[in-house]
Design an enzyme around this catalytic site. Structure first.
Site, PDB file in Angstrom:
ATOM      1  N   LYS A  95      10.891   7.185  10.603  1.00 19.62           N
ATOM      2  CA  LYS A  95      11.783   6.683   8.923  1.00 19.62           C
ATOM      3  C   LYS A  95      12.413   6.358   8.245  1.00 19.62           C
ATOM      4  O   LYS A  95      12.221   5.422   7.332  1.00 19.62           O
ATOM      5  CB  LYS A  95      11.375   8.723   8.535  1.00 19.62           C
ATOM      6  CG  LYS A  95       9.997   8.814   8.882  1.00 19.62           C
ATOM      7  CD  LYS A  95       9.543   9.989   7.349  1.00 19.62           C
ATOM      8  CE  LYS A  95       8.231  10.518   7.455  1.00 19.62           C
ATOM      9  NZ  LYS A  95       7.567  11.192   8.893  1.00 19.62           N
ATOM     10  N   GLU A 117       9.959  11.646  -3.181  1.00 22.41           N
ATOM     11  CA  GLU A 117       9.305  13.120  -3.141  1.00 22.41           C
ATOM     12  C   GLU A 117       8.870  13.331  -1.595  1.00 22.41           C
ATOM     13  O   GLU A 117       8.815  12.528  -0.738  1.00 22.41           O
ATOM     14  CB  GLU A 117       7.855  13.285  -3.928  1.00 22.41           C
ATOM     15  CG  GLU A 117       6.517  12.574  -2.858  1.00 22.41           C
ATOM     16  CD  GLU A 117       6.917  11.315  -2.129  1.00 22.41           C
ATOM     17  OE1 GLU A 117       6.341  11.200  -0.954  1.00 22.41           O
ATOM     18  OE2 GLU A 117       6.651  10.328  -3.774  1.00 22.41           O
ATOM     19  N   SER A 376       7.117   8.916  17.573  1.00 17.69           N
ATOM     20  CA  SER A 376       7.370   8.442  16.130  1.00 17.69           C
ATOM     21  C   SER A 376       9.030   9.584  16.100  1.00 17.69           C
ATOM     22  O   SER A 376       9.863   8.972  15.242  1.00 17.69           O
ATOM     23  CB  SER A 376       6.591   8.472  15.755  1.00 17.69           C
ATOM     24  OG  SER A 376       6.079  10.248  15.594  1.00 17.69           O
TER      25      SER A 376
END
Ligand SMILES: *Cc1c(COP(=O)(O)O)cnc(C)c1O
Length: 397
Positions: A95, A117, A376
């Site tokens: 991310k 958010e 990931s």
């Protein structure tokens, strides 16, 4: 007015076949147009790219390795398995690649205030991290129910200097936090940058997120050619909103010999069971009940709990360029244990789904071939949860 022409990706940017687009109130469209213009300008700007790459190297710790998993290869008995190690990035997942890029974009646009958010808290922590580094104000919206379940991530964000705003309306979950964050953006459109965490949302977000996550396959392609002297037979990645998968696929999309395989949890199988619909301002495949409402999902991996998927994945599926398969939570849990015990790498529960996909479909490939699976994220955040799940006895073999 007919939108037929706009639905063709050759005549209108922001569409992937019939998927994507932008369905938002006019006040928000103004912000999206401004963002599109800035992105089009900076994505070609050598200085911008240089600063983005420098931050990835000096702060995130890229490039990360493409690790040959020799014991897992032996155990699964098929192709050579290579792991793309997004788990080794600062903050522990892919991310941060996207967050670093969007923060730089926000700075170039002259914005001082970032909002986002978060559901499980991973995107909120990555955003708060980058805001601390860049010296920007950071406001994170989070449902009160999610705040209760992810108290440690709330504390992390606060340590990093962010303001976490509790959202009590609705069910106090991610969807409610999105609504309130969008309201904030509409009210503060002039001063605020909305930092989106996955390859979803209205145009230009899916294209922006793909651009910044493409670093995954930019590196892996170079690395596999160095190690194997040829392209992989397939690339596997888990699909939540679809950001690590689209980044893992990007540089292979135009290499037809490379199979692109997205793995979904059977409990949130948007690609397998979804139908085209509009969700959060764009068109994509969405899990819906008979009345057309998005179905709540229940993945053991919080990062995969989303009833929609990025529009480009819907298009890659429809066009046949990529295939999407499902694995159950039991299969994900078994793969979680395999990678930990055989390779000394504890993956995120999300990433364990991709490994489970390799385990399930490795037989399609021969030992002369190699495949890449994107890890990931790392599993530190999940260890306590996995312990509870295992102790419940539900996962005994
Ligand atoms: C958030 C997350 C995912 C799912 O998000 P995508 O946008 O589909 O990549 C997968 N793995 C990890 C470790 C995550 O934190």
């Amino acid at each position: 007015m007919t939108h037929t022409n706009q639905l063709n990706d050759n005549t209108q940017t922001g569409y992937f076949g019939n998927f994507g687009g932008s369905f938002v109130p006019p006040s928000m469209q103004i912000a999206l147009d401004k963002l599109t213009e800035a992105f089009e300008q900076y994505k070609e700007d050598p200085d911008f790219i240089k600063e983005y790459k420098r931050n990835l190297k000096e702060y995130v710790g890229r490039e990360n390795p493409l690790t040959f998993a020799s014991r897992l290869t032996q155990e699964y008995g098929g192709p050579k398995i290579y792991l793309k190690r997004e788990d080794l990035n600062h903050t522990g997942a892919h991310k941060i690649n996207n967050v670093m890029g969007q923060i730089l974009l926000a700075k170039r646009m002259g914005t001082q205030r970032i909002i986002a958010e978060t559901g499980a808290g991973q995107h909120g922590v990555a955003t708060a991290t980058a805001c601390a580094m860049a010296g920007l104000e950071c406001v994170i919206y989070m449902g009160i129910e999610d705040m209760r379940r992810q108290a440690l991530n709330v504390f992390r964000m606060e340590l990093l200097g962010a303001t976490v705003v509790p959202v009590a309306k609705g069910q106090g979950r991610l969807k409610d936090a999105v609504d309130v964050a969008l309201g904030d953006l509409i009210e503060n459109v002039e001063t605020t940058f909305y930092l989106l965490g996955s390859a979803v949302g209205p145009h230009p977000y899916p294209s922006i997120v793909k651009y910044f996550q493409s670093i995954i396959s930019e590196e892996s392609k170079r690395q596999i050619l160095e190690k194997e002297g040829k392209l992989p037979a397939a690339v596997f990645a888990v699909v939540g909103g679809g950001s690590n998968a689209i980044g893992s696929f990007a540089h292979y999309i135009k290499e037809p010999a490379v199979q692109l395989i997205g793995i979904e949890p059977a409990e949130a199988a948007t690609m397998a069971k979804g139908k085209i619909a509009e969700l959060h301002g764009f068109k994509t495949l969405v899990l819906q009940d008979e009345t057309g409402e998005p179905t709540p999902t229940y993945s053991i991996a919080a990062g995969l709990d989303y009833p929609g998927v990025g529009p480009e994945h819907s298009y890659l599926k429809e066009s046949g360029r990529a295939t999407y398969e499902t694995v159950t939570k039991e299969e994900a849990m078994a793969a979680f244990k395999d990678l930990s015990a055989l390779e000394g790498i504890i993956p995120a529960l999300e990433s364990a789904h991709a490994v489970a996909g390799v385990k399930k479909f490795a037989h399609r490939f021969s030992p002369e071939e190699s495949i890449i699976v994107t890890i990931s994220g790392r599993g530190d955040k999940d260890v306590a949860h996995v312990r509870e799940l295992l102790e419940s006895g539900e996962y005994d073999e």
